[in-house]
Design an enzyme around this catalytic site. Structure first.
Site, short mmCIF file in Angstrom:
data_model
loop_
_atom_site.label_atom_id
_atom_site.label_comp_id
_atom_site.label_asym_id
_atom_site.label_seq_id
_atom_site.Cartn_x
_atom_site.Cartn_y
_atom_site.Cartn_z
N GLU A 7 0.36 1.61 -44.10
CA GLU A 7 -1.07 1.70 -44.02
C GLU A 7 -1.37 2.13 -42.63
O GLU A 7 -1.21 1.47 -41.63
CB GLU A 7 -1.58 0.43 -44.34
CG GLU A 7 -2.59 0.28 -45.40
CD GLU A 7 -2.97 -1.15 -45.47
OE1 GLU A 7 -3.95 -1.68 -44.81
OE2 GLU A 7 -2.66 -1.95 -46.42
N ASP A 67 -12.31 -7.99 -40.65
CA ASP A 67 -11.22 -8.34 -39.78
C ASP A 67 -11.54 -9.36 -39.02
O ASP A 67 -12.48 -9.45 -38.53
CB ASP A 67 -11.07 -6.97 -38.88
CG ASP A 67 -10.26 -5.70 -39.76
OD1 ASP A 67 -9.10 -6.25 -40.67
OD2 ASP A 67 -10.54 -4.96 -39.90
#
Ligand code: PLP
Lengths: 261, 385
Positions: A48, A59
């Site tokens: 990824e 995040d």
């Protein structure tokens, strides 16, 4: 090899799927090739590749901080394409970024540029099923697997709908929270979610992400019945401790490799 | 209620939040149809909030402009000192209805934080407010007010440490605590249903303008003017007038002269920020820009999606006013009318005076005075030095 094929093949071969997350940072491009090769040799199935966004709401502090740094280093879309060309030579590569950078480059043109750079999957953490329609058709046209995310709190009906719409794999988020914030996985009961996804899309690999940071959490994750794991924050921390490819590879092997001795 | 305004709006959020957005949408639709809820909203708006707020003829300011009559919609008189109360009350009641014991909010100028803290106290809900550390410094009185009202103020030290960063922090908190927490979003931004809910609770402003202007001068105004940060006081002003001939003017922050300011509609382009597709100040890669404005409440790179559509469809017009001009308007209102406005609506006041100047004395311009200026004394006195 392409993301969807690589994951499907590994799953048929009953190997567990391991997808590490690397953030694109202009200052790290020089080491990228060695790092990806080391990850592959340590057991990664696919990669990824994260493109930093200024407002990464999914995040936690580690990945958001790394994204801030990368942007401060001047990382831009061309760096992403360059990184994708390098990485996809060693591992099937999916790009993970927020909706806005992709929309800014427009769905058709942005996705086509990614595909030309060797990218075969796309993961967008702020793309809900409700908004995914145009993205699914654009990804299909660009020959990219659009990976959707599912999370605890969704009904079995919703999980099933997401699993049917997802390509490449289903990205199951392991807990309520942002990346890197929980010490261990398994707080919510994930087994019913995994079962609902399996029933809806039997051929689709299911990977668990968020909170996988060591061998223990990886093994707990696999006990929920998923096919593999995505590893982000802990890998970023390992890179910050020691960015040399060999060290990064050793770290991943310590989490997902065969037990030593 | 539309999920989209033309192509704008939608809900671009991590999957974890989707069930909560559905739950909120359901609760709000039910509440709107529930006479008990409406009675309670109305009772508290009046007896706690001080509604309706007056429509005031600013005679001296009109004389200064030498043109159309200038009228002020006095949202500065609402409990807490700004229009933010209207939305905080409505969403607070929704949170209680959904059984959520905890409220979180973001705040820029501190007015929304104060409003949420007040409602949290009134309804007995734990309240935590995220605020950029730059804003905590420049809007200090509001930080102290929130604390006195029993809220916890959490400094945000990421990014430019202003409103955008506070929203990021609040969204991250919500993702982690969504089962027990209602995110009481303070402007007409964010994923659906927030823009629709906030506009609904703020529309009381425009509804009152409609009836009060007919009562005061026999017809609807020719022009209404409101400042636009995220766009809640402006959409509340505009919505009830959309199907009339009244001109609508939104005023964004132009920042210091020569800066890029904070005008997402006037200098930005379409993009996704904080869950909806709207106008955003951004670079060629879609990275969201830092903004600059003397007013913390307008210092934001995004804007509500309904405004993006009102702009594209041509129904409303948007302009930007610079810091120095907003300060001039602040002093005009103080000297001419004896009212200290907040710096946010000072932007709208400047534009309203400029518009009034161009119009005959038979016309009526209504400005939404979204808040009072006590919080800004430090900034205003500092600028005078
Ligand atoms: C007095 C006042 N007016 C306007 C605003 C801008 O917000 P909005 O555009 O949502 O009305 C604020 C925000 O903090 C405010 O405090």
């Amino acid at each position: 090899m392409r993301l969807a094929d690589a994951l499907a093949d590994a799953r048929s071969a009953r190997r567990r799927l391991v997808v590490p997350y690397l953030l694109v940072d202009r200052r790290r491009l020089g080491r990228l090739r060695g790092t990806v090769e080391a990850l592959r040799d340590a057991g990664a199935t696919a990669l990824e590749l994260g493109f930093p966004f200024s407002d990464p709401i999914a995040d936690g502090p580690v990945l958001a901080g790394a994204a801030d740094q990368a942007l401060a280093h001047g990382t831009d879309w061309r760096d992403l394409l360059a990184a994708a060309r390098i990485a996809s030579r060693s591992l099937p590569t999916a790009v993970m970024t927020y909706a806005n950078p992709v929309l800014r480059h427009t769905l058709p043109a942005g996705l086509a540029a990614l595909a030309r750079s060797g990218v075969s999957g796309l993961i967008v953490p702020d793309l809900s099923l409700e908004e995914s329609g145009p993205w699914r058709s654009a990804s299909h046209r660009a020959d990219l697997a659009l990976v959707l995310l599912a999370a605890p709190g969704a009904t079995p009906v919703r999980i099933a709908a997401i699993a049917r719409a997802s390509r490449g794999f289903l990205y199951l988020v392991s807990y309520y929270g942002t990346t890197g914030s929980a010490a261990s996985t398994g707080t919510p009961d994930l087994a019913p979610l995994v079962r609902a996804a399996r029933e809806a899309a039997p051929a689709l690999p299911v990977l668990l992400g968020f909170g996988i940071r060591d061998r223990g959490s990886a093994e707990r994750a696999l006990r929920t019945g998923v096919d593999g794991v995505v590893i982000g924050t802990a890998l970023e921390e390992a890179i910050q401790r020691d960015p040399r490819p060999a060290a990064v590879g050793r770290w991943l092997a310590s989490v997902v490799g065969p037990r030593a001795g | 209620m539309p999920r989209r305004y033309g192509p704008f709006g939608g809900s671009f959020v991590p999957e974890t939040l989707v069930p909560a957005l559905h739950e909120l949408d359901r609760a709000w639709r039910e509440a709107r149809r529930d006479p008990e809820f409406r009675r309670e909203l109305r009772r508290l708006s009046e007896t706690l909030g001080g509604r309706p707020t007056p429509l005031y003829f600013a005679r001296n300011l009109t004389r200064r402009a030498r043109g159309a009559e200038i009228w002020l919609k006095r949202e500065d008189l609402v409990h807490g000192g700004a229009h933010k109360f209207n939305n905080a009350l409505g969403q607070g009641l929704l949170a209680r209805r959904m059984g959520k014991p905890r409220l979180i909010a973001e705040t820029g100028a501190g007015q929304h934080g104060v409003a949420t803290a007040m409602i949290g106290a009134t309804l007995g809900l734990d309240t935590e407010v995220y605020m950029g550390s730059v804003d905590m410094e420049r809007q200090k009185p509001n930080v102290e007010r929130m604390r006195l009202l029993g809220a916890k103020v959490i400094p945000v030290t990421t990014g430019a440490r202003t409103l955008k960063d506070a929203i990021n922090a609040a969204l991250r908190d919500w993702i982690a605590n969504v089962r027990t927490t209602h995110y009481l979003l303070g402007s007409a931004v964010g994923p659906y249903p927030f823009p629709a809910i906030v506009a609904d609770f703020q529309s009381v402003i425009g509804r009152e303008i409609r009836t009060q202007s007919v009562r005061a001068f026999g017809r609807l105004p020719d022009l209404v003017v409101a400042c636009v940060g995220g766009g809640s006081n402006a959409i509340g002003t505009f919505r009830p007038l959309l199907r009339t001939k009244v001109e609508l003017l939104g005023v964004e922050a132009g920042g210091p002269r020569g800066s890029k300011g904070a005008g997402s509609l006037t200098s930005g382009s379409p993009g996704v920020l904080h869950g909806s597709f709207s106008y955003v100040l951004q670079d060629q890669d879609g990275q969201v820009s830092d903004t600059e404005s003397i007013s913390a409440g307008l210092d934001y790179a995004g804007v509500g999606p309904e405004h993006a559509w009102l702009k594209e469809s041509g129904r409303a017009r948007y302009i930007a006013v610079h810091d120095t001009d907003a300060l001039r308007a602040f002093h005009w209102l103080a000297r001419d009318e004896g009212i200290l406005p907040a710096l946010e609506p000072s932007h709208a006041l400047f534009a309203a005076v400029a518009e009034a100047r161009k119009r005959p004395s038979t016309q009526h311009v209504v400005v939404t005075l979204s808040g009072r200026g006590d919080k800004d004394l430090g900034v205003v006195l500092g600028a005078a030095r």
